[in-house]
Design an enzyme around this catalytic site. Structure first.
Site, short mmCIF file in Angstrom:
data_model
loop_
_atom_site.label_atom_id
_atom_site.label_comp_id
_atom_site.label_asym_id
_atom_site.label_seq_id
_atom_site.Cartn_x
_atom_site.Cartn_y
_atom_site.Cartn_z
N ASP A 80 0.79 -1.29 0.12
CA ASP A 80 -0.04 0.01 0.08
C ASP A 80 1.09 1.32 -0.02
O ASP A 80 2.07 1.28 0.35
CB ASP A 80 -0.76 0.15 1.10
CG ASP A 80 -0.46 -0.10 2.55
OD1 ASP A 80 0.64 -0.79 2.70
OD2 ASP A 80 -0.95 0.34 3.60
N GLU A 139 -0.60 -2.19 5.39
CA GLU A 139 0.55 -1.99 6.44
C GLU A 139 0.51 -0.57 7.07
O GLU A 139 0.54 -0.49 8.37
CB GLU A 139 1.78 -2.38 6.09
CG GLU A 139 2.83 -2.52 6.76
CD GLU A 139 3.43 -1.20 7.51
OE1 GLU A 139 3.93 -1.01 8.63
OE2 GLU A 139 3.51 -0.25 6.48
N GLU A 140 0.25 0.55 6.24
CA GLU A 140 0.29 1.75 6.76
C GLU A 140 -0.63 1.96 7.63
O GLU A 140 -0.47 3.21 8.65
CB GLU A 140 0.33 2.75 5.39
CG GLU A 140 1.44 2.76 4.70
CD GLU A 140 2.70 3.00 5.09
OE1 GLU A 140 3.00 3.35 6.49
OE2 GLU A 140 3.69 3.02 4.32
N HIS A 363 8.20 8.53 4.18
CA HIS A 363 7.01 9.21 4.20
C HIS A 363 7.22 10.72 3.84
O HIS A 363 6.21 11.53 3.74
CB HIS A 363 6.26 9.29 5.83
CG HIS A 363 5.85 7.81 6.10
ND1 HIS A 363 4.91 7.71 7.24
CD2 HIS A 363 6.35 6.55 5.57
CE1 HIS A 363 4.77 6.20 6.98
NE2 HIS A 363 5.42 5.67 6.29
#
Length: 391
Positions: A80, A139-140, A363
């Protein structure tokens, strides 16, 4: 221990591996929205003839059954993307979608795992056992691994291995120390309630802004004065909402934050002390406090034998200087939910290269990877499965 056919296959298909990663990078999908990524993985597995099943709502669990009996090892790659605006507009493969970006390397993880699967498929008749491939969504948001476990991803698995590309580590260096790797990550919300009123008449109010500010300024003493300094802990206030207008004394204040720990006793302690501290501070001002504490991911703790196996494979496959000693990170990873089901390990593969401008933090809108690391990651996945099943 190293399978030379695996190494040769991945090396020969480097251009295809890079092209796959770039395709995925340009087409990012957010958590639980990875429909096209899931479909692409299924297409690739169909071409190989590898058995798989889709999980609900997204994700894939596949298996390569060896020609000889043996155990089952699982390899996990997440897929993701993030709510991040890509700033790498000079790249030919920049994100096509506004406000969405593979800013953490999951495009690399999916690509590496796909090519590890292709390499393992070439030698499947020689494999003693089964390799399970877990292409994980979400996962995020720390939900995907838990959901995959519910849907049978770890049923019958003897050992599990995962990789994260890492921009803070030099390209192709591999980190996999026994013990803590990623921290447990919890989320808390504190709602302070006072008594609002006119900004010119403070004596008739209980100012929630003052209560919340006092809490924020002093709450770090929970870590600095109630926890053993040798037990790592991080308490971060990330957001505070208070007030509606310049001349109105606030009645309500809301604070959001996170706690990161490695040790379960330290985690329990911080949770208790956080609530105690919030209510004590509120009572000093005559206000009230409501604390909501949600436990997220557990700490990722590498099993000693599995971590040593990764180090041995890395040395044999890539050279003695590739194993890199790096401290654990207080970042979080939901790979921990797989480790609750079976022993295993989680490795970092470095992709930081100042000459290629790939040392930006995960990020960040400028995040990118040194694509030389893709070969290392893909081979490490495949060689780990081969070595574990043959040990």
């Amino acid at each position: 221990m190293i399978n030379e056919a695996i190494k040769a296959y991945i090396t020969e298909h480097e251009e295809e591996l890079i092209a796959t990663r770039r395709k995925l990078h340009s087409e990012p999908e957010l958590s639980w929205e990875e429909e096209n990524t899931t479909a692409f993985i299924c297409e690739q597995l169909d071409q190989l003839g590898i058995d798989y099943r889709r999980t609900d709502p997204t994700g894939v669990i596949a298996e390569i059954k060896g020609g000889q009996p043996g155990g089952t090892v699982a390899l996990r790659g997440d897929m993701d993307a993030l709510f991040v605006q890509e700033m790498n507009q000079d790249l030919a493969y920049t994100s096509k979608f506004e406000g969405k970006m593979h800013a953490c390397g999951h495009d690399a993880h999916t690509s590496m795992l796909l090519f590890a699967a292709k390499a393992l498929h070439q030698v499947k008749d020689e494999i003693p056992g089964t390799v399970r491939l877990i292409f994980q969504p979400a996962e995020e948001v720390a939900q995907g691994a838990k959901e995959m476990v519910k849907q049978g991803a770890m049923d019958g698995v003897d050992n599990v291995f995962g990789i994260h590309i890492w921009s803070q580590t030099p390209t192709n260096k591999i980190v996999c120390n026994p013990g803590p790797a990623f921290a447990a990550a919890d989320i808390f919300k504190i709602e302070f309630t006072g008594r609002g009123g006119h900004g010119a008449i403070p004596q008739d109010t209980i100012d929630a802004a003052v209560v919340a500010s006092s809490f924020v300024v002093n709450v770090q003493s929970v870590v600095s004065r109630t926890i053993d300094p040798l037990e790592p802990a991080v308490l971060t206030i990330g957001k505070m909402e208070v007030g509606t207008r310049f001349n109105v004394i606030a009645e309500n204040a809301i604070i959001d934050g996170t706690v990161r720990t490695f040790d379960s006793k330290t985690r329990d302690h911080v949770e208790r002390e956080l609530e105690h501290y919030a209510k004590t501070v509120a009572s000093l001002y005559g206000a009230n406090a409501k604390v909501t504490y949600n436990r997220g991911t557990d700490a990722v703790i590498n099993e000693t034998k599995s971590a040593h196996l990764v180090q041995q494979i890395a040395t044999e496959a890539f050279g003695e200087d590739v194993v890199y000693d790096q401290k654990p990170t207080m970042g979080a990873e939901d790979f921990s939910f797989f480790l609750e089901q079976a022993p295993g390990s989680f490795a970092l593969v470095g992709s930081g290269n100042p000459e290629k401008d790939t040392e930006w933090a995960h990020h960040h809108g400028k995040f990118n990877i040194d694509e030389d690391a893709l070969l290392t990651g893909a081979e490490l996945y495949a060689q780990y499965a081969w070595a574990y099943l043959n040990k």
